[in-house]
Motif scaffolding. Structure first.
Motif, short mmCIF file in Angstrom:
data_model
loop_
_atom_site.label_atom_id
_atom_site.label_comp_id
_atom_site.label_asym_id
_atom_site.label_seq_id
_atom_site.Cartn_x
_atom_site.Cartn_y
_atom_site.Cartn_z
N UNK A 1 0.79 -1.22 0.00
CA UNK A 1 0.00 0.00 0.00
C UNK A 1 0.83 1.27 0.00
N UNK A 2 2.11 1.16 0.32
CA UNK A 2 2.99 2.34 0.35
C UNK A 2 3.78 2.52 -0.94
N UNK A 3 3.70 1.57 -1.84
CA UNK A 3 4.57 1.58 -3.01
C UNK A 3 4.33 2.79 -3.92
N UNK A 4 3.07 3.09 -4.21
CA UNK A 4 2.79 4.19 -5.14
C UNK A 4 3.16 5.54 -4.55
N UNK A 5 2.89 5.74 -3.25
CA UNK A 5 3.23 7.03 -2.65
C UNK A 5 4.74 7.19 -2.55
N UNK A 6 5.47 6.11 -2.29
CA UNK A 6 6.93 6.20 -2.26
C UNK A 6 7.49 6.54 -3.64
N UNK A 7 6.88 6.00 -4.67
CA UNK A 7 7.32 6.34 -6.03
C UNK A 7 7.15 7.83 -6.29
N UNK A 8 6.01 8.39 -5.85
CA UNK A 8 5.80 9.83 -6.00
C UNK A 8 6.81 10.63 -5.20
N UNK A 9 7.02 10.22 -3.95
CA UNK A 9 7.95 10.95 -3.08
C UNK A 9 9.36 10.94 -3.66
N UNK A 10 9.79 9.79 -4.11
CA UNK A 10 11.18 9.65 -4.55
C UNK A 10 11.40 10.17 -5.96
N UNK A 11 10.32 10.53 -6.65
CA UNK A 11 10.47 11.17 -7.95
C UNK A 11 11.00 12.59 -7.80
N UNK A 12 10.83 13.15 -6.59
CA UNK A 12 11.24 14.53 -6.37
C UNK A 12 10.22 15.54 -6.86
N UNK A 13 9.04 15.07 -7.29
CA UNK A 13 8.04 15.96 -7.87
C UNK A 13 6.79 16.09 -7.01
N UNK A 14 6.93 15.86 -5.70
CA UNK A 14 5.76 15.94 -4.83
C UNK A 14 6.08 16.77 -3.58
#
Length: 241
Positions: A195-208
Motif C-alpha cells: 500500500x505504500x509503493x505508489x506514494x513512495x514512487x511519488x515521493x522519490x520522484x522529487x516531484x511531490x
C-alpha cells in the motif's frame, strides 16, 4: 530522482525490521555521551522495539526517549504510541523516568502541546531547534509522516511541535514540526507493505513537494530508508546499502 543517503530493501517486513535493529544497535553502541532518540508509533516499529529491548550492549542509561507524535489519548489507551513503547521498552528495561519525554495525551490538547514544546525547548537550549541524534519515521499512504498531514493547517503551533487533527479518524495529535525533524542528525524511515509503493514512487520522484514525507526526504541532512520489497518502488538507479 531524489537519492536517499542509504537504501535498505529487504524481502519482507520482518527482514527489514531485523536489519534496522541490527544497524541501530551497532550505532547506539558506538555513540558517546547522551543520546536523544525520537520514536514513532505503528505496528511495524513495535517489532523493532521488542528487538531493541532484548539486545545486549545498548547504553540505555545514556538514552533519552522522545516521541515523534502522539494521539491525545491516555497512556493506557491501545492507540497511545507511548503506551505501546512503555510495555515493550520502558517497563521491561526499567528506564529512568527522567529519560522518558512523553507527550501527555491525557491532558487538554493545547496543554499537552505546550508542555511538550517546553521540554523540546530545554533540549534545544540556545539553538533554534532541538537536535535529535536519530528520528524514526514512517510514511502514510497519503504521504504524511509523523502527524504532518498534506493540506491541513495545525490548530496550535509552538516553536518545535504542533497540534493537528487526523482527517480520517478525527483524533487530535501532537507532532514534532518540520523544522525539528529536519534538524535531526539522522532520519530513518521504516516503511512496509504494498500500500505504500505508489506514494513512495511519488515521493522519490522529487516531484511531490506538497507531501510532508517528500520534504523531509529532500531536505534532511542524513536519511536512511528501510523498506520491504512490497513497498519499494522501481528504481532507475541502483540503491545504496
Amino acid at each position: 530522482m531524489r537519492t536517499v543517503n542509504a537504501w535498505h530493501v529487504h524481502p519482507d517486513a520482518t527482514a527489514s525490521v531485523q536489519a534496522l535493529a541490527c544497524d541501530l544497535v551497532r550505532w547506539l553502541r558506538e555513540r558517546r555521551g547522551e543520546i536523544h532518540l525520537a520514536l514513532s508509533g505503528g505496528n511495524t516499529p513495535l517489532r523493532l522495539y521488542a528487538i531493541l529491548a532484548a539486545a545486549a550492549g545498548i547504553p540505555w542509561p545514556r538514552v533519552h526517549l522522545w516521541w515523534v507524535d502522539e494521539r491525545l489519548v491516555p497512556p493506557d489507551d491501545p492507540r497511545s504510541n507511548y503506551g505501546a513503547a512503555r510495555s515493550l521498552l520502558v517497563e521491561p528495561l526499567r528506564l529512568a523516568a527522567s529519560r522518558i519525554h512523553r507527550i501527555r495525551g491525557e491532558v487538554p490538547p493545547e496543554q499537552a502541546a505546550a508542555d511538550y514544546d517546553r521540554q523540546l525547548a530545554e533540549l534545544a537550549g540556545a539553538g533554534s531547534s532541538p537536535v535529535f541524534d536519530c528520528v524514526l519515521l514512517g510514511v502514510g499512504e497519503d504521504g504524511h509522516t509523523a502527524s504532518l498531514f498534506p493540506d491541513t493547517q495545525p490548530g496550535w503551533t509552538g516553536r518545535h511541535c504542533l497540534l493537528a487533527r487526523h482527517l480520517d479518524d478525527g483524533t487530535l495529535r501532537v507532532s514534532l514540526n518540520e523544522a525539528t525533524l529536519l534538524a535531526a542528525a539522522r532520519v530513518v524511515f521504516l516503511v512496509a507493505g504494498a500500500g505504500k509503493r505508489s506514494i513512495l514512487a511519488r515521493i522519490l520522484s522529487g516531484n511531490a513537494p506538497e507531501l510532508p514525507a517528500s520534504r523531509i526526504i529532500a531536505r534532511a541532512p542524513q536519511v536512511h530508508a528501510y523498506l520491504d520489497a512490497a513497498a519499494a518502488p522501481d528504481l532507475t538507479s541502483s540503491p545504496e546499502g
